[in-house]
Design a protein around this motif. Structure first.
Motif, PDB file in Angstrom:
ATOM      1  N   ALA A  98       0.822  -1.210   0.000  1.00  0.00           N
ATOM      2  CA  ALA A  98       0.000   0.000   0.000  1.00  0.00           C
ATOM      3  C   ALA A  98       0.853   1.256   0.000  1.00  0.00           C
ATOM      4  CB  ALA A  98      -0.941  -0.014   1.194  1.00  0.00           C
ATOM      5  N   ARG A  99       1.841   1.308   0.867  1.00  0.00           N
ATOM      6  CA  ARG A  99       2.637   2.522   0.991  1.00  0.00           C
ATOM      7  C   ARG A  99       3.569   2.721  -0.205  1.00  0.00           C
ATOM      8  NH1 ARG A  99       4.363   3.849   7.139  1.00  0.00           N
ATOM      9  NH2 ARG A  99       4.973   5.729   5.999  1.00  0.00           N
ATOM     10  N   VAL A 100       4.110   1.635  -0.725  1.00  0.00           N
ATOM     11  CA  VAL A 100       5.003   1.765  -1.878  1.00  0.00           C
ATOM     12  C   VAL A 100       4.227   2.199  -3.117  1.00  0.00           C
ATOM     13  CG1 VAL A 100       6.500   0.492  -3.447  1.00  0.00           C
ATOM     14  CG2 VAL A 100       6.720   0.172  -0.980  1.00  0.00           C
ATOM     15  N   SER A 101       3.095   1.582  -3.379  1.00  0.00           N
ATOM     16  CA  SER A 101       2.306   1.953  -4.561  1.00  0.00           C
ATOM     17  C   SER A 101       1.804   3.389  -4.480  1.00  0.00           C
ATOM     18  CB  SER A 101       1.127   1.004  -4.718  1.00  0.00           C
ATOM     19  OG  SER A 101       0.278   1.068  -3.578  1.00  0.00           O
ATOM     20  N   LEU A 102       1.433   3.838  -3.278  1.00  0.00           N
ATOM     21  CA  LEU A 102       0.988   5.216  -3.114  1.00  0.00           C
ATOM     22  C   LEU A 102       2.115   6.201  -3.403  1.00  0.00           C
ATOM     23  CD1 LEU A 102      -1.291   7.127  -2.289  1.00  0.00           C
ATOM     24  CD2 LEU A 102      -0.516   6.887   0.083  1.00  0.00           C
ATOM     25  N   GLY A 103       3.295   5.906  -2.918  1.00  0.00           N
ATOM     26  CA  GLY A 103       4.425   6.801  -3.162  1.00  0.00           C
ATOM     27  C   GLY A 103       4.832   6.861  -4.623  1.00  0.00           C
ATOM     28  N   ILE A 104       4.891   5.697  -5.295  1.00  0.00           N
ATOM     29  CA  ILE A 104       5.275   5.676  -6.701  1.00  0.00           C
ATOM     30  C   ILE A 104       4.237   6.401  -7.566  1.00  0.00           C
ATOM     31  CG2 ILE A 104       5.706   4.186  -8.680  1.00  0.00           C
ATOM     32  CD1 ILE A 104       7.952   4.268  -6.619  1.00  0.00           C
ATOM     33  N   THR A 105       2.950   6.237  -7.240  1.00  0.00           N
ATOM     34  CA  THR A 105       1.890   6.898  -8.021  1.00  0.00           C
ATOM     35  C   THR A 105       2.008   8.408  -7.946  1.00  0.00           C
ATOM     36  OG1 THR A 105       0.409   5.015  -7.663  1.00  0.00           O
ATOM     37  CG2 THR A 105      -0.588   7.104  -8.322  1.00  0.00           C
ATOM     38  N   THR A 106       2.222   8.930  -6.773  1.00  0.00           N
ATOM     39  CA  THR A 106       2.338  10.388  -6.630  1.00  0.00           C
ATOM     40  C   THR A 106       3.594  10.928  -7.320  1.00  0.00           C
ATOM     41  OG1 THR A 106       3.390  10.002  -4.484  1.00  0.00           O
ATOM     42  CG2 THR A 106       1.024  10.455  -4.482  1.00  0.00           C
ATOM     43  N   VAL A 107       4.678  10.186  -7.285  1.00  0.00           N
ATOM     44  CA  VAL A 107       5.903  10.629  -7.960  1.00  0.00           C
ATOM     45  C   VAL A 107       5.695  10.692  -9.472  1.00  0.00           C
ATOM     46  CG1 VAL A 107       8.270   9.976  -8.519  1.00  0.00           C
ATOM     47  CG2 VAL A 107       7.485   9.893  -6.160  1.00  0.00           C
ATOM     48  N   LEU A 108       5.079   9.664 -10.054  1.00  0.00           N
ATOM     49  CA  LEU A 108       4.839   9.654 -11.496  1.00  0.00           C
ATOM     50  C   LEU A 108       3.855  10.750 -11.911  1.00  0.00           C
ATOM     51  CD1 LEU A 108       4.656   5.809 -12.178  1.00  0.00           C
ATOM     52  CD2 LEU A 108       6.564   7.364 -12.591  1.00  0.00           C
ATOM     53  N   THR A 109       2.857  10.998 -11.088  1.00  0.00           N
ATOM     54  CA  THR A 109       1.900  12.058 -11.413  1.00  0.00           C
ATOM     55  C   THR A 109       2.570  13.426 -11.415  1.00  0.00           C
ATOM     56  OG1 THR A 109       0.147  10.732 -10.403  1.00  0.00           O
ATOM     57  CG2 THR A 109      -0.314  13.068 -10.790  1.00  0.00           C
ATOM     58  N   MET A 110       3.429  13.672 -10.473  1.00  0.00           N
ATOM     59  CA  MET A 110       4.155  14.944 -10.449  1.00  0.00           C
ATOM     60  C   MET A 110       5.073  15.084 -11.662  1.00  0.00           C
ATOM     61  SD  MET A 110       3.263  16.944  -8.068  1.00  0.00           S
ATOM     62  CE  MET A 110       4.584  18.058  -8.427  1.00  0.00           C
ATOM     63  N   SER A 111       5.681  13.997 -12.083  1.00  0.00           N
ATOM     64  CA  SER A 111       6.526  14.050 -13.277  1.00  0.00           C
ATOM     65  C   SER A 111       5.701  14.394 -14.513  1.00  0.00           C
ATOM     66  CB  SER A 111       7.232  12.711 -13.477  1.00  0.00           C
ATOM     67  OG  SER A 111       8.048  12.401 -12.366  1.00  0.00           O
ATOM     68  N   THR A 112       4.488  13.862 -14.602  1.00  0.00           N
ATOM     69  CA  THR A 112       3.613  14.167 -15.734  1.00  0.00           C
ATOM     70  C   THR A 112       3.209  15.642 -15.741  1.00  0.00           C
ATOM     71  OG1 THR A 112       2.763  11.906 -15.678  1.00  0.00           O
ATOM     72  CG2 THR A 112       1.467  13.543 -16.879  1.00  0.00           C
ATOM     73  N   ILE A 113       2.897  16.188 -14.588  1.00  0.00           N
ATOM     74  CA  ILE A 113       2.527  17.605 -14.503  1.00  0.00           C
ATOM     75  C   ILE A 113       3.679  18.503 -14.931  1.00  0.00           C
ATOM     76  CG2 ILE A 113       1.846  19.444 -12.926  1.00  0.00           C
ATOM     77  CD1 ILE A 113       0.313  17.372 -11.315  1.00  0.00           C
ATOM     78  N   ILE A 114       4.877  18.211 -14.492  1.00  0.00           N
ATOM     79  CA  ILE A 114       6.041  19.019 -14.857  1.00  0.00           C
ATOM     80  C   ILE A 114       6.300  18.954 -16.358  1.00  0.00           C
ATOM     81  CG2 ILE A 114       8.533  19.223 -14.568  1.00  0.00           C
ATOM     82  CD1 ILE A 114       8.174  18.273 -11.695  1.00  0.00           C
ATOM     83  N   THR A 115       6.190  17.759 -16.918  1.00  0.00           N
ATOM     84  CA  THR A 115       6.413  17.611 -18.361  1.00  0.00           C
ATOM     85  C   THR A 115       5.368  18.366 -19.170  1.00  0.00           C
ATOM     86  OG1 THR A 115       7.377  15.422 -17.962  1.00  0.00           O
ATOM     87  CG2 THR A 115       6.693  15.942 -20.217  1.00  0.00           C
ATOM     88  N   GLY A 116       4.104  18.329 -18.754  1.00  0.00           N
ATOM     89  CA  GLY A 116       3.054  19.033 -19.475  1.00  0.00           C
ATOM     90  C   GLY A 116       3.225  20.533 -19.457  1.00  0.00           C
ATOM     91  N   VAL A 117       3.671  21.074 -18.345  1.00  0.00           N
ATOM     92  CA  VAL A 117       3.875  22.522 -18.266  1.00  0.00           C
ATOM     93  C   VAL A 117       5.045  22.957 -19.142  1.00  0.00           C
ATOM     94  CG1 VAL A 117       4.519  24.405 -16.719  1.00  0.00           C
ATOM     95  CG2 VAL A 117       2.833  22.719 -15.998  1.00  0.00           C
ATOM     96  N   ASN A 118       6.142  22.224 -19.116  1.00  0.00           N
ATOM     97  CA  ASN A 118       7.320  22.606 -19.902  1.00  0.00           C
ATOM     98  C   ASN A 118       7.110  22.415 -21.397  1.00  0.00           C
ATOM     99  OD1 ASN A 118       8.846  23.333 -17.645  1.00  0.00           O
ATOM    100  ND2 ASN A 118       9.535  21.235 -17.318  1.00  0.00           N
ATOM    101  N   ALA A 119       6.172  21.550 -21.780  1.00  0.00           N
ATOM    102  CA  ALA A 119       5.928  21.336 -23.204  1.00  0.00           C
ATOM    103  C   ALA A 119       5.327  22.564 -23.873  1.00  0.00           C
ATOM    104  CB  ALA A 119       5.011  20.140 -23.397  1.00  0.00           C
TER     105      ALA A 119
END
Length: 499
Positions: free
Chosen positions: A327-348
């Motif tokens: 539970a804790r590992v999947s929650l942490g990985i999901t939030t990290v990937l979501t933040m990476s997607t947001i950063i990529t979308g803004v810089n595009a």
């Protein structure tokens, strides 16, 4: 001797006297040549008279109602547009509007003043990626050219379309730093030329221009941008042509319906200064300046709120049992990937600038918070493993019976389930545990008792539940306070600096 009389081309009469033939004095051949010569003169005089009569008949046919041909021609020049265009044929196209001093000199005098005013019809787009803007405007020029003056009893101006512009001198104004531009030509060229009797000229055209705008994104998306559209003469220096705003700041007018999706138009204003080129000299340059402020609500919904929610979601793992690894590992990985997607979308959607933008600071700090929450659980899991290893060593050193044949000893560290706690019914606590061992675990020495099973079960369940809550790892306890407090403090500083 005989005389020949005729009428010349200029309307006068002429006569030629031919000597009388004298048989005794002149030979026959000479007399024949003289007679032929006199006949030729007579025929030529009749041809000239016939041509004059023909031209007079043509004039009478063209204007049968006019008695005086000279008066008709003067009125025709004043009132007829075609005749005015005929006069313009003599216009010296290659010379600027100047003061003539003599027939031998083409021009002289000071620089001709050309007033300019602009009406902005629309701001079509603002591109951050290309760093440019597109504007549609009406560009008008005002100057005086005495060569275009004409007599008029009503003092009314004459208006022409773009066809006459190619036949007269007009200012060669162009847009500095423009990428592309064009004059609208639907359904015809959007060009107007208006000439007044005293020689004043109004030259107007409708243009769409895309020009460069140097933008600073260090405060994006909480930024304001100032762009300029620059006008300048291409060939004439300030000694020949003086560009100026006709009515100062009132020379720039805008449509009230102008609006942009991402920007709020704050101010339009005009400036002017001299521009120097090392090869050609000094030129008058006019500036149309406008200030734009970006709307922040779009970026709050698309960038800031999602990033903040991802950070808050990463804090949920602090309240999840430390032994729930998936539970804790999947929650942490999901939030990290979501933040990476947001950063990529803004810089595009932004240009690749070499400096840090305000949105980059917020997103990367949020990404660090999410990443630290994953590292926090890694530290908790590692320390829990080390603690369990120590407990196994302690159980090996201290046997469970402790020398008492009718007693059972169990060590609880807060990780037993409810079924394990229920299995302890019927036992009481009377075993003493050393002080240093109490800090790491709970040692329970249980013996048989005669109390009722129900009362013993309720008391033991409440005690073990309290011990399990109190035995949560210290890192999780501190993280529940440190992470939210630090992130709130960062938001206070961020919004106070950039807003």
């Amino acid at each position: 001797m005989f005389k020949a009389v005729g009428t010349g081309a200029a309307g006068g009469y002429w006569s030629a006297e031919c000597p009388a033939p004298v048989t005794s004095r002149m030979p026959y051949f000479a007399k024949l040549l003289l007679l032929i010569f006199c006949l030729v003169l007579l025929v030529e005089s009749r041809k000239h008279r016939r041509r004059r009569w023909t031209s007079q008949l043509d004039v009478q046919r063209a204007s049968p109602h006019m008695k005086n041909h000279g008066q008709k021609r003067i009125m025709y020049v004043q009132k007829c547009l075609a005749c005015h265009l005929i006069v313009l044929i003599k216009y010296r196209l290659h010379k600027r509007a100047v003061i003539y001093i003599s027939k031998s000199h083409s021009f002289t005098g000071p620089a001709i003043p050309v007033g300019v005013d602009v009406q902005v019809e629309s701001l079509d787009s603002i591109s951050e990626v290309d760093m440019d803007f597109t504007m549609t405007l009406y560009l008008r020029h005002y100057w005086k050219d005495e060569r275009l003056s004409f007599p008029s009893t009503t003092n009314k101006s004459m208006t022409f379309d773009g066809r006459l512009v190619k036949k007269i001198w007009v200012p060669d104004v162009f847009f500095v730093h423009s990428k592309r531009s064009f004059i609208h030509d639907t359904t015809t060229d959007n060009i107007m030329l208006r000439v007044f009797p005293d020689g004043h000229v109004l030259y107007s055209m409708r243009i769409t221009v895309t020009a460069m705008c140097n933008m600073d994104f260090s405060r994006f998306p909480l930024d304001s941008q100032t762009c300029s559209l620059e006008l300048e003469s291409y060939a004439y220096t300030d000694e020949d042509l003086m560009l100026y705003w006709k009515n100062g700041n009132e020379s720039l007018k805008t449509d009230e319906k102008i609006s942009l999706s991402q920007f709020l138009i704050q101010k339009f204003h005009t400036t002017s200064r001299l521009a120097f080129y090392s090869s050609t000299g000094w030129y008058n340059r006019l500036y149309i300046n406008f200030t734009l402020r970006r709307h922040i609500f779009f970026f709050l919904l698309q960038t800031y709120f999602p990033a903040t929610l991802m950070v808050m979601l990463s804090w949920v793992s602090f309240w999840i049992d430390r032994r729930a690894v998936p539970a804790r590992v999947s929650l942490g990985i999901t939030t990290v990937l979501t933040m990476s997607t947001i950063i990529t979308g803004v810089n595009a959607s932004m240009p690749r600038v070499s400096y840090i933008k305000a949105v980059d600071i917020y997103l990367w700090v949020s990404f660090v918070f999410v990443f630290l929450s994953v590292l926090e659980y890694a530290a908790v899991n590692y320390l829990t493993t080390v603690q369990e290893r120590k407990e196994r060593k302690l159980r090996e050193r201290f046997p469970c019976t402790c020398g008492i044949p009718h007693a059972k000893t169990m060590m609880l560290d807060g990780n037993y389930s409810e079924s394990d706690a229920n299995s302890l019914a019927g036992y009481t606590r009377n075993q003493m545990v050393p002080e240093e061992e109490k800090q790491e675990k709970m040692v329970v020495h249980l013996t048989m008792s005669n109390e009722s099973n129900s009362s013993r079960k309720r008391g033991l369940k409440g005690h073990v539940g309290l011990r399990i809550i109190q035995n949560t790892h210290a890192i999780d306890k501190y993280s529940r306070l440190i992470f939210p407090g630090t992130y709130i403090f960062f938001n206070l500083i961020y919004w106070s600096v950039f807003s």
